[in-house]
Write a protein that holds these residues in place. Structure first.
Motif, short mmCIF file in Angstrom:
data_model
loop_
_atom_site.label_atom_id
_atom_site.label_comp_id
_atom_site.label_asym_id
_atom_site.label_seq_id
_atom_site.Cartn_x
_atom_site.Cartn_y
_atom_site.Cartn_z
N ALA A 75 21.90 38.72 10.58
CA ALA A 75 23.60 38.88 10.06
C ALA A 75 23.93 37.63 9.50
N GLU A 76 25.09 37.68 8.82
CA GLU A 76 25.69 36.57 8.37
C GLU A 76 26.12 35.53 9.62
N ALA A 77 25.93 34.33 9.32
CA ALA A 77 26.05 33.17 10.25
C ALA A 77 27.49 32.69 10.05
N VAL A 78 28.24 32.18 11.15
CA VAL A 78 29.53 31.73 11.15
C VAL A 78 29.45 30.31 10.42
N THR A 79 30.60 29.93 9.89
CA THR A 79 30.49 28.70 9.28
C THR A 79 31.36 27.51 10.15
N ASP A 80 31.99 27.60 11.03
CA ASP A 80 32.74 26.54 11.41
C ASP A 80 32.19 26.15 13.04
N LYS B 188 34.90 34.24 16.83
CA LYS B 188 35.43 35.35 17.60
C LYS B 188 35.23 36.49 16.76
N VAL B 189 34.62 37.55 17.38
CA VAL B 189 34.36 38.78 16.35
C VAL B 189 35.04 39.72 17.24
N ASP B 190 35.50 40.78 16.48
CA ASP B 190 36.49 41.79 17.01
C ASP B 190 35.74 43.19 16.96
N GLY B 191 35.64 43.90 17.60
CA GLY B 191 35.14 45.33 17.55
C GLY B 191 36.32 46.26 18.24
N GLU B 192 36.04 47.65 18.11
CA GLU B 192 36.96 48.70 18.40
C GLU B 192 37.43 48.54 19.87
N THR B 193 36.25 48.52 20.62
CA THR B 193 36.58 48.45 21.95
C THR B 193 36.10 47.00 22.82
N TRP B 194 36.15 46.06 22.08
CA TRP B 194 35.83 44.79 22.59
C TRP B 194 35.90 43.64 21.74
N ASN B 195 35.93 42.41 21.98
CA ASN B 195 35.73 41.34 21.16
C ASN B 195 34.71 40.10 22.02
N SER B 196 34.15 39.64 21.05
CA SER B 196 33.12 38.72 21.49
C SER B 196 33.30 37.26 20.82
N VAL B 197 33.45 36.31 21.73
CA VAL B 197 33.68 34.70 21.47
C VAL B 197 32.12 34.07 21.54
N ARG B 198 31.29 34.13 20.38
CA ARG B 198 30.10 33.38 20.28
C ARG B 198 30.16 31.89 20.37
N MET B 199 29.89 31.44 21.52
CA MET B 199 29.84 30.04 21.91
C MET B 199 28.56 29.19 21.42
N SER B 200 27.60 29.96 21.52
CA SER B 200 26.24 29.20 20.93
C SER B 200 25.61 30.26 20.24
N LEU B 201 25.14 29.92 19.13
CA LEU B 201 24.27 30.78 18.19
C LEU B 201 22.94 30.29 17.84
N LYS B 202 22.48 31.17 16.85
CA LYS B 202 20.96 30.84 16.49
C LYS B 202 20.88 29.37 15.69
N ASP B 203 21.95 28.73 15.00
CA ASP B 203 21.81 27.63 14.14
C ASP B 203 21.95 26.43 15.17
N ASP B 204 22.18 26.64 16.50
CA ASP B 204 22.27 25.83 17.58
C ASP B 204 20.90 25.38 18.02
N ASN B 205 19.90 26.15 17.67
CA ASN B 205 18.54 26.04 18.07
C ASN B 205 18.34 25.93 19.53
N MET B 206 19.04 26.86 20.30
CA MET B 206 18.61 26.96 21.85
C MET B 206 17.64 27.82 22.16
N GLY B 207 17.44 28.92 21.14
CA GLY B 207 16.59 30.10 21.40
C GLY B 207 17.13 31.08 22.02
N TYR B 208 18.47 30.99 22.29
CA TYR B 208 19.32 32.20 22.76
C TYR B 208 20.76 32.02 22.27
N SER B 209 21.56 32.95 22.46
CA SER B 209 23.07 32.89 22.17
C SER B 209 23.74 33.04 23.42
N PHE B 210 24.96 32.51 23.46
CA PHE B 210 25.81 32.60 24.50
C PHE B 210 27.34 33.02 24.18
#
Length: 133
Positions: free
Chosen positions: A127-132, A15-37
């Motif tokens: 950018a930096e990857a998540v770790t958990d 979960k990443v917080d911005g000033e006007t938003w937050n984003s929960v990154r359920m699938s990322l680059k290291d999941d090797n799906m070719g996209y993030s969700f």
């Protein structure tokens, strides 16, 4: 097979917080799906300038009410549940939320996890990857 819940991701460094938003990154680059969700929340009564110069994005509105202003054309499109928009030309835009928006977002290339909008409204290509999870 990879299985995650929104709640587990929300309670992690996905979960990443911005000033006007937050984003929960359920699938990322290291999941090797070719996209993030992501499940992204845009806070009510906000405007967020965005210009993804390095990514293409498809967005589906789950709930809320807002609009997207295409800065190249000046056309403003309403967003409500059931609306999808695709930023297929790295479109420079302003995302406006009258009511809190909950959006399902797909990015290509995939995000690493820690990206936030830069001064130009873009995410960096790497950018930096998540770790958990």
């Amino acid at each position: 097979m990879i299985v995650r819940t929104l709640e587990d991701c929300r309670n992690s460094d996905r979960k990443v917080d911005g000033e006007t938003w937050n984003s929960v990154r359920m699938s990322l680059k290291d999941d090797n799906m070719g996209y993030s969700f992501h499940i992204t929340t845009i806070y009510a009564n906000t405007e967020t300038p965005i210009h993804y110069k390095n990514h293409l994005e498809t967005v589906y509105c789950i709930s809320g009410e807002g609009s997207i202003l295409d800065l190249a054309t000046g056309v403003e499109h309403p967003i409500k549940p059931g609306t999808v928009y695709m930023l297929n030309n790295n479109d420079n835009h302003i995302l406006k939320a009258q009511l809190e928006l909950q959006l399902a977002c797909v990015f290509n290339p995939p995000l690493n996890g820690k990206e936030i909008h830069g001064a130009d409204g873009a995410y960096p290509l790497e950018a930096e990857a998540v770790t958990d999870l």
